[in-house]
Design a protein around this motif. Sequence first.
Motif, PDB file in Angstrom:
ATOM      1  N   ARG A   1       0.832  -1.207   0.000  1.00  0.00           N
ATOM      2  CA  ARG A   1       0.000   0.000   0.000  1.00  0.00           C
ATOM      3  C   ARG A   1       0.863   1.252   0.000  1.00  0.00           C
ATOM      4  NH1 ARG A   1      -4.239   0.357   4.500  1.00  0.00           N
ATOM      5  NH2 ARG A   1      -5.055   1.925   3.077  1.00  0.00           N
ATOM      6  N   PHE A   2       1.908   1.257   0.828  1.00  0.00           N
ATOM      7  CA  PHE A   2       2.769   2.439   0.906  1.00  0.00           C
ATOM      8  C   PHE A   2       3.469   2.699  -0.424  1.00  0.00           C
ATOM      9  CE2 PHE A   2       6.956   4.334   1.769  1.00  0.00           C
ATOM     10  CZ  PHE A   2       6.553   5.526   2.346  1.00  0.00           C
ATOM     11  N   CYS A   3       3.957   1.649  -1.078  1.00  0.00           N
ATOM     12  CA  CYS A   3       4.601   1.814  -2.386  1.00  0.00           C
ATOM     13  C   CYS A   3       3.614   2.348  -3.419  1.00  0.00           C
ATOM     14  CB  CYS A   3       5.177   0.476  -2.861  1.00  0.00           C
ATOM     15  SG  CYS A   3       6.606  -0.096  -1.905  1.00  0.00           S
ATOM     16  N   PHE A   4       2.367   1.890  -3.338  1.00  0.00           N
ATOM     17  CA  PHE A   4       1.350   2.385  -4.271  1.00  0.00           C
ATOM     18  C   PHE A   4       1.082   3.869  -4.051  1.00  0.00           C
ATOM     19  CE2 PHE A   4      -3.072   3.449  -5.067  1.00  0.00           C
ATOM     20  CZ  PHE A   4      -3.181   3.143  -6.411  1.00  0.00           C
ATOM     21  N   PHE A   5       0.841   4.275  -2.799  1.00  0.00           N
ATOM     22  CA  PHE A   5       0.547   5.678  -2.511  1.00  0.00           C
ATOM     23  C   PHE A   5       1.721   6.581  -2.890  1.00  0.00           C
ATOM     24  CE2 PHE A   5      -2.409   3.952   0.929  1.00  0.00           C
ATOM     25  CZ  PHE A   5      -3.529   4.106   0.136  1.00  0.00           C
ATOM     26  N   LYS A   6       2.921   6.156  -2.524  1.00  0.00           N
ATOM     27  CA  LYS A   6       4.094   6.965  -2.846  1.00  0.00           C
ATOM     28  C   LYS A   6       4.316   7.018  -4.353  1.00  0.00           C
ATOM     29  CE  LYS A   6       8.978   7.601  -1.692  1.00  0.00           C
ATOM     30  NZ  LYS A   6      10.154   7.054  -0.964  1.00  0.00           N
ATOM     31  N   GLY A   7       4.062   5.905  -5.054  1.00  0.00           N
ATOM     32  CA  GLY A   7       4.190   5.902  -6.505  1.00  0.00           C
ATOM     33  C   GLY A   7       3.209   6.839  -7.166  1.00  0.00           C
ATOM     34  N   TYR A   8       1.983   6.901  -6.649  1.00  0.00           N
ATOM     35  CA  TYR A   8       0.993   7.839  -7.207  1.00  0.00           C
ATOM     36  C   TYR A   8       1.438   9.285  -7.007  1.00  0.00           C
ATOM     37  CZ  TYR A   8      -3.471  10.112  -8.125  1.00  0.00           C
ATOM     38  OH  TYR A   8      -4.453  10.933  -8.623  1.00  0.00           O
ATOM     39  N   VAL A   9       1.961   9.589  -5.817  1.00  0.00           N
ATOM     40  CA  VAL A   9       2.440  10.955  -5.547  1.00  0.00           C
ATOM     41  C   VAL A   9       3.601  11.301  -6.468  1.00  0.00           C
ATOM     42  CG1 VAL A   9       3.529  12.423  -3.810  1.00  0.00           C
ATOM     43  CG2 VAL A   9       1.633  10.928  -3.164  1.00  0.00           C
ATOM     44  N   MET A  10       4.541  10.376  -6.647  1.00  0.00           N
ATOM     45  CA  MET A  10       5.671  10.622  -7.527  1.00  0.00           C
ATOM     46  C   MET A  10       5.221  10.824  -8.979  1.00  0.00           C
ATOM     47  SD  MET A  10       8.479  10.671  -5.714  1.00  0.00           S
ATOM     48  CE  MET A  10       7.478  11.531  -4.490  1.00  0.00           C
ATOM     49  N   ALA A  11       4.194  10.094  -9.401  1.00  0.00           N
ATOM     50  CA  ALA A  11       3.687  10.246 -10.770  1.00  0.00           C
ATOM     51  C   ALA A  11       3.073  11.619 -10.972  1.00  0.00           C
ATOM     52  CB  ALA A  11       2.656   9.157 -11.068  1.00  0.00           C
ATOM     53  N   VAL A  12       2.316  12.093  -9.998  1.00  0.00           N
ATOM     54  CA  VAL A  12       1.728  13.429 -10.106  1.00  0.00           C
ATOM     55  C   VAL A  12       2.813  14.497 -10.095  1.00  0.00           C
ATOM     56  CG1 VAL A  12       0.184  15.077  -8.987  1.00  0.00           C
ATOM     57  CG2 VAL A  12      -0.446  12.676  -9.082  1.00  0.00           C
ATOM     58  N   GLN A  13       3.900  14.240  -9.353  1.00  0.00           N
ATOM     59  CA  GLN A  13       5.007  15.188  -9.266  1.00  0.00           C
ATOM     60  C   GLN A  13       5.994  15.046 -10.428  1.00  0.00           C
ATOM     61  OE1 GLN A  13       5.148  17.569  -7.115  1.00  0.00           O
ATOM     62  NE2 GLN A  13       3.548  16.951  -5.704  1.00  0.00           N
ATOM     63  N   LEU A  14       5.633  14.282 -11.467  1.00  0.00           N
ATOM     64  CA  LEU A  14       6.402  14.124 -12.714  1.00  0.00           C
ATOM     65  C   LEU A  14       7.663  13.273 -12.558  1.00  0.00           C
ATOM     66  CD1 LEU A  14       6.166  17.792 -14.090  1.00  0.00           C
ATOM     67  CD2 LEU A  14       4.665  15.867 -14.589  1.00  0.00           C
ATOM     68  N   ASP A  15       7.816  12.591 -11.449  1.00  0.00           N
ATOM     69  CA  ASP A  15       8.962  11.698 -11.265  1.00  0.00           C
ATOM     70  C   ASP A  15       8.529  10.296 -11.689  1.00  0.00           C
ATOM     71  OD1 ASP A  15      11.289  10.431 -10.611  1.00  0.00           O
ATOM     72  OD2 ASP A  15      11.327  11.079  -8.511  1.00  0.00           O
ATOM     73  N   TYR A  16       8.467  10.067 -13.005  1.00  0.00           N
ATOM     74  CA  TYR A  16       7.902   8.821 -13.523  1.00  0.00           C
ATOM     75  C   TYR A  16       8.814   7.615 -13.279  1.00  0.00           C
ATOM     76  CZ  TYR A  16       4.856  12.129 -15.933  1.00  0.00           C
ATOM     77  OH  TYR A  16       3.982  13.132 -16.219  1.00  0.00           O
ATOM     78  N   THR A  17      10.111   7.819 -13.287  1.00  0.00           N
ATOM     79  CA  THR A  17      11.035   6.699 -13.074  1.00  0.00           C
ATOM     80  C   THR A  17      10.876   6.123 -11.676  1.00  0.00           C
ATOM     81  OG1 THR A  17      12.611   7.711 -14.616  1.00  0.00           O
ATOM     82  CG2 THR A  17      13.434   5.987 -13.156  1.00  0.00           C
ATOM     83  N   GLU A  18      10.845   6.996 -10.670  1.00  0.00           N
ATOM     84  CA  GLU A  18      10.668   6.532  -9.294  1.00  0.00           C
ATOM     85  C   GLU A  18       9.288   5.919  -9.104  1.00  0.00           C
ATOM     86  OE1 GLU A  18      11.632   5.784  -5.313  1.00  0.00           O
ATOM     87  OE2 GLU A  18      12.862   6.295  -7.059  1.00  0.00           O
ATOM     88  N   ALA A  19       8.276   6.532  -9.715  1.00  0.00           N
ATOM     89  CA  ALA A  19       6.921   5.989  -9.617  1.00  0.00           C
ATOM     90  C   ALA A  19       6.832   4.598 -10.242  1.00  0.00           C
ATOM     91  CB  ALA A  19       5.933   6.934 -10.293  1.00  0.00           C
ATOM     92  N   ASN A  20       7.506   4.407 -11.359  1.00  0.00           N
ATOM     93  CA  ASN A  20       7.506   3.102 -12.018  1.00  0.00           C
ATOM     94  C   ASN A  20       8.142   2.035 -11.123  1.00  0.00           C
ATOM     95  OD1 ASN A  20       7.190   1.445 -14.561  1.00  0.00           O
ATOM     96  ND2 ASN A  20       9.404   1.335 -14.355  1.00  0.00           N
ATOM     97  N   ASN A  21       9.263   2.367 -10.480  1.00  0.00           N
ATOM     98  CA  ASN A  21       9.920   1.410  -9.585  1.00  0.00           C
ATOM     99  C   ASN A  21       9.045   1.077  -8.373  1.00  0.00           C
ATOM    100  OD1 ASN A  21      12.157   1.496 -11.278  1.00  0.00           O
ATOM    101  ND2 ASN A  21      13.163   3.108 -10.107  1.00  0.00           N
ATOM    102  N   LEU A  22       8.379   2.087  -7.813  1.00  0.00           N
ATOM    103  CA  LEU A  22       7.545   1.856  -6.631  1.00  0.00           C
ATOM    104  C   LEU A  22       6.332   0.989  -6.966  1.00  0.00           C
ATOM    105  CD1 LEU A  22       7.696   5.433  -5.095  1.00  0.00           C
ATOM    106  CD2 LEU A  22       8.582   3.355  -4.040  1.00  0.00           C
ATOM    107  N   LEU A  23       5.723   1.216  -8.121  1.00  0.00           N
ATOM    108  CA  LEU A  23       4.558   0.419  -8.492  1.00  0.00           C
ATOM    109  C   LEU A  23       4.946  -1.021  -8.811  1.00  0.00           C
ATOM    110  CD1 LEU A  23       2.613   3.088 -10.514  1.00  0.00           C
ATOM    111  CD2 LEU A  23       1.870   1.988  -8.429  1.00  0.00           C
TER     112      LEU A  23
END
Length: 335
Positions: A95-117
């Motif tokens: 759950r934490f990786c999902f929430f943090k990945g969504y925040v990173m995606a909105v903040q345009l950090d797609y690479t980090e969001a991809n790893n978290l998801l």
Amino acid sequence: KATVSVLNWARPASDTMTEHPGLPKDTLSTAARRPLLQLLRQCTLKHDELGQEILLNKLLENLLHHNLIDQAEHLICNTESLINEPYRSTNQAARFCFFKGYVMAVQLDYTEANNLLQQALRKAPEKAIGFRTIATKLYLIIQLLMGEIPARSEFMSKGLKNALQPYLVLTSAVRFGQLSRFTKVVQKNADLFHDDRTYMLIQRIRHNVIKTGLRRVSLSYSRITFTDICQKLNLDHPEDTEYIVAKAINDRVIDAVVDHEKGLIASKAVTDVYASSEPASAFNKRIAFCLRVHNDAVQAMRYQYTEHQEDEDTSDRKRWDEMEREELAMLEDMF
């Protein structure tokens, strides 16, 4: 309609929170934030690591439910030391990786969001179909935002095929650079995308669709006017096409030269991609991913503390005590 309610975001079926006397009944309301923060403070003081993970996810879910992305990012930054590997609950880690990945995606950090998801999908239980569905949808959208086209097999996962059908049609439109088809798919499934909280991210893909269409046009024609490009890509105005093409050339999406006087672009000869640095960067990306997976696996390992280790620790402690006594005796003899 196969969709997941926002209220059930990232809740694995096999993970439930135990009743707490101070826990609000409606954890998604605005009034629930203060009690949740107080409970998180209490768990932190008592070193209750499992409670910290659960309450932090509850707070993130509350903030994201009200679209408070900046506050969610500040909460993640300020509580980063609370969530450390190895996690006490794998479901809460997902759950934490999902929430943090969504925040990173909105903040345009797609690479980090991809790893978290990717981590969220690996840690999620197989029976949590709702969580895996919404996480897979977000993961596919982030791949499109990164300029990658997801494999068709990712849309055919067991139990997710029907739910991912609109995203498969959307990916097909992005792959072939069909802007008109992309717009129709977004308009047709707008309600579904709003429920999945991916509509805002999908709107960003439009620019990638235009770039893909420009790339296909530049490979097909050695010379083409801006008016023809506008008609083929279904853009609004030919005047805007010139600026879009100029930006694509500046971003190295296409290799062409703009002729402003004649109102056309001339594509350059196609070079061998293996003569560039792209293969090396692709290998470097894959190697970095494999090393990250290896490091995560090593950190997640847990070893049982045996009696043999206790005996070794006791003998080491006795040896150090004897050495200290001998040193003290030598100092007393000297003085």
